[in-house]
Design an enzyme around this catalytic site. Structure first.
Site, PDB file in Angstrom:
ATOM      1  N   LYS A  34       0.819  -1.434   0.104  1.00 34.60           N
ATOM      2  CA  LYS A  34       0.567  -0.036   0.210  1.00 34.60           C
ATOM      3  C   LYS A  34       0.164   1.700  -0.120  1.00 34.60           C
ATOM      4  O   LYS A  34       1.975   1.202   0.571  1.00 34.60           O
ATOM      5  CB  LYS A  34      -1.193  -0.196   1.329  1.00 34.60           C
ATOM      6  CG  LYS A  34      -0.439   0.053   2.731  1.00 34.60           C
ATOM      7  CD  LYS A  34      -1.276  -0.319   4.412  1.00 34.60           C
ATOM      8  CE  LYS A  34       0.157  -0.405   4.878  1.00 34.60           C
ATOM      9  NZ  LYS A  34      -1.167  -0.693   6.119  1.00 34.60           N
ATOM     10  N   TYR A 237      14.397  31.626   3.415  1.00 32.18           N
ATOM     11  CA  TYR A 237      13.209  31.853   3.611  1.00 32.18           C
ATOM     12  C   TYR A 237      13.464  32.932   5.350  1.00 32.18           C
ATOM     13  O   TYR A 237      14.153  31.890   5.999  1.00 32.18           O
ATOM     14  CB  TYR A 237      11.713  31.342   4.126  1.00 32.18           C
ATOM     15  CG  TYR A 237      11.418  31.162   2.548  1.00 32.18           C
ATOM     16  CD1 TYR A 237      11.439  31.899   1.042  1.00 32.18           C
ATOM     17  CD2 TYR A 237      11.883  29.727   1.469  1.00 32.18           C
ATOM     18  CE1 TYR A 237      10.673  32.270   0.359  1.00 32.18           C
ATOM     19  CE2 TYR A 237      11.146  29.658   0.466  1.00 32.18           C
ATOM     20  CZ  TYR A 237      10.729  31.015  -0.438  1.00 32.18           C
ATOM     21  OH  TYR A 237       9.630  30.816  -1.720  1.00 32.18           O
TER      22      TYR A 237
HETATM   23  C1  LIG Z   1      -0.197  -1.943   6.861  1.00 32.18           C
HETATM   24  C2  LIG Z   1      -0.530  -3.484   7.280  1.00 32.18           C
HETATM   25  C3  LIG Z   1      -0.292  -4.360   7.312  1.00 32.18           C
HETATM   26  C4  LIG Z   1       1.305  -4.291   7.152  1.00 32.18           C
HETATM   27  O1  LIG Z   1       2.410  -3.262   8.623  1.00 32.18           O
HETATM   28  P1  LIG Z   1       3.763  -3.619   8.818  1.00 32.18           P
HETATM   29  O2  LIG Z   1       3.921  -3.559  10.415  1.00 32.18           O
HETATM   30  O3  LIG Z   1       4.125  -2.751   7.972  1.00 32.18           O
HETATM   31  O4  LIG Z   1       3.601  -4.872   7.852  1.00 32.18           O
HETATM   32  C5  LIG Z   1      -0.587  -5.301   8.564  1.00 32.18           C
HETATM   33  N1  LIG Z   1      -2.073  -5.507   8.054  1.00 32.18           N
HETATM   34  C6  LIG Z   1      -2.790  -4.325   7.694  1.00 32.18           C
HETATM   35  C7  LIG Z   1      -4.471  -5.287   8.072  1.00 32.18           C
HETATM   36  C8  LIG Z   1      -2.258  -3.174   7.260  1.00 32.18           C
HETATM   37  O5  LIG Z   1      -2.664  -2.425   7.413  1.00 32.18           O
END
Ligand SMILES: *Cc1c(COP(=O)(O)O)cnc(C)c1O
Length: 325
Positions: A34, A237
């Protein structure tokens, strides 16, 4: 142009470290890509993942999935709004509440999100009976169920409930279901009794608990221009830096529009200080090098901001060029 390098050898090394914790069973491995693969580049990382042999990934929603929808057989959509969902043979809709069934259609592939205490998304145990009834009525393709842990400290408590949910579901459904619960930290704590994993951060070399992993990303900026400034001259700035001596400074092509956090007096790799305020598209350092490494270990960089590597990564503008090395 500023750019990111992706170290392929380290990436594969990290994937192998994750797999070791689930008996090297790649079929029980869901790779979380993601948010532009945690800022590492969805297209580049998904190609590496495919080369490695991954066939099951998870993304936020169908917008994210559009770019890779034909590459993976199984793409779990974690935060898809049900009312906007357009099913696809490769998509698996994560069911975050019973309301989702108002929008599901025959043959849709689904997995149930189970709320075991984090109270973010998912069904309660007393909703499972209703869920199974609807799944059968609507003739959905029910593939499995998953939960998510709020922190390493809460795993034992949540896991107890998770096991009850899983037992109930499998006892009331004829086909074999795929259950998964562990994110990166749960995997490396060896708390994954289901011998399945849903890893995000660990593939990129970091974990909230001890794990022997290697950073994958390095971030670089390139020099736009140089000049010598005199004692008492200012930089940038709001005149937030004033020279105490004559110095040779250069401007580099990365700024807060690229995802750097807007904060003064931060240090990049090799303890080089950014002078004055970061601009939208650049920053200034006392250096004459043609390019500077911002970080090759995001954990060290995150400490400058009192934040997590997650935030450092996902803020990075997705247009920054990626080079696989
Ligand atoms: C983002 C997410 C993960 C991954 O978590 P990590 O700590 O990055 O391994 C796993 N399951 C769900 C539902 C998530 O939203």
């Amino acid at each position: 142009m500023a750019y990111i390098t992706i170290n392929k050898e380290n990436y594969f090394y990290n994937l192998n470290e994750c797999l070791k914790h689930i008996n090297n069973n790649i079929d029980n491995f869901v790779l979380i890509l993601k948010d532009n693969a945690y800022g590492h580049g969805l297209l580049q990382i998904s190609n590496l993942a495919l080369e490695f042999g991954i066939n099951f990934i998870a993304l936020k929603n169908q917008n994210e999935a559009e770019e890779v929808k034909n590459k993976f057989k199984n793409i779990l959509l974690l935060s898809q709004l049900a009312q906007d969902y357009e099913s696809n043979e490769n998509y698996i809709l994560g069911i975050n509440s019973l309301d989702y069934f108002n929008y599901t259609k025959k043959n849709d592939k689904i997995m149930l999100k189970l709320n075991t205490g984090m109270n973010r998304n998912g069904l309660q145990i007393n909703e499972l009976k209703q869920a199974i009834k609807i799944i059968k009525e609507q003739k959905l393709r029910f593939l499995g169920a998953y939960t998510h842990f709020s922190s390493p400290n809460n795993i034992d408590k949540q896991k107890k409930l998770y096991k009850e949910y899983c037992t109930y579901l499998q006892d009331n459904y004829d086909e074999k279901l795929f259950f998964h619960s562990s994110n990166s930290s749960a995997v490396f704590l060896n708390k994954n009794d289901d011998l399945a994993a849903r890893c995000g951060l660990a593939q990129f070399g970091f974990c909230d608990v001890e794990a022997n992993l290697k950073p994958v990303m390095s971030l670089y900026a390139q020099k736009l221009s140089s000049r010598t400034i005199q004692k008492d001259e200012i930089i940038g700035y709001d005149e937030r830096f004033k020279a105490t001596k004559s110095m040779l400074v250069s401007t580099y092509d990365l700024g807060y529009a690229d995802g750097l956090i807007y904060k003064e007096n931060i240090k990049i790799k090799n303890n080089i200080k950014i002078l004055g305020k970061i601009s939208m598209d650049s920053f200034v350092c006392e250096s004459n090098q043609n390019e500077l490494c911002i970080f090759d270990n995001a954990y060290e960089f995150a400490k400058e901001f009192n934040t997590t590597v997650y935030e450092i990564f996902v803020r990075l503008n997705q247009n920054i060029k990626k080079i696989i090395i």
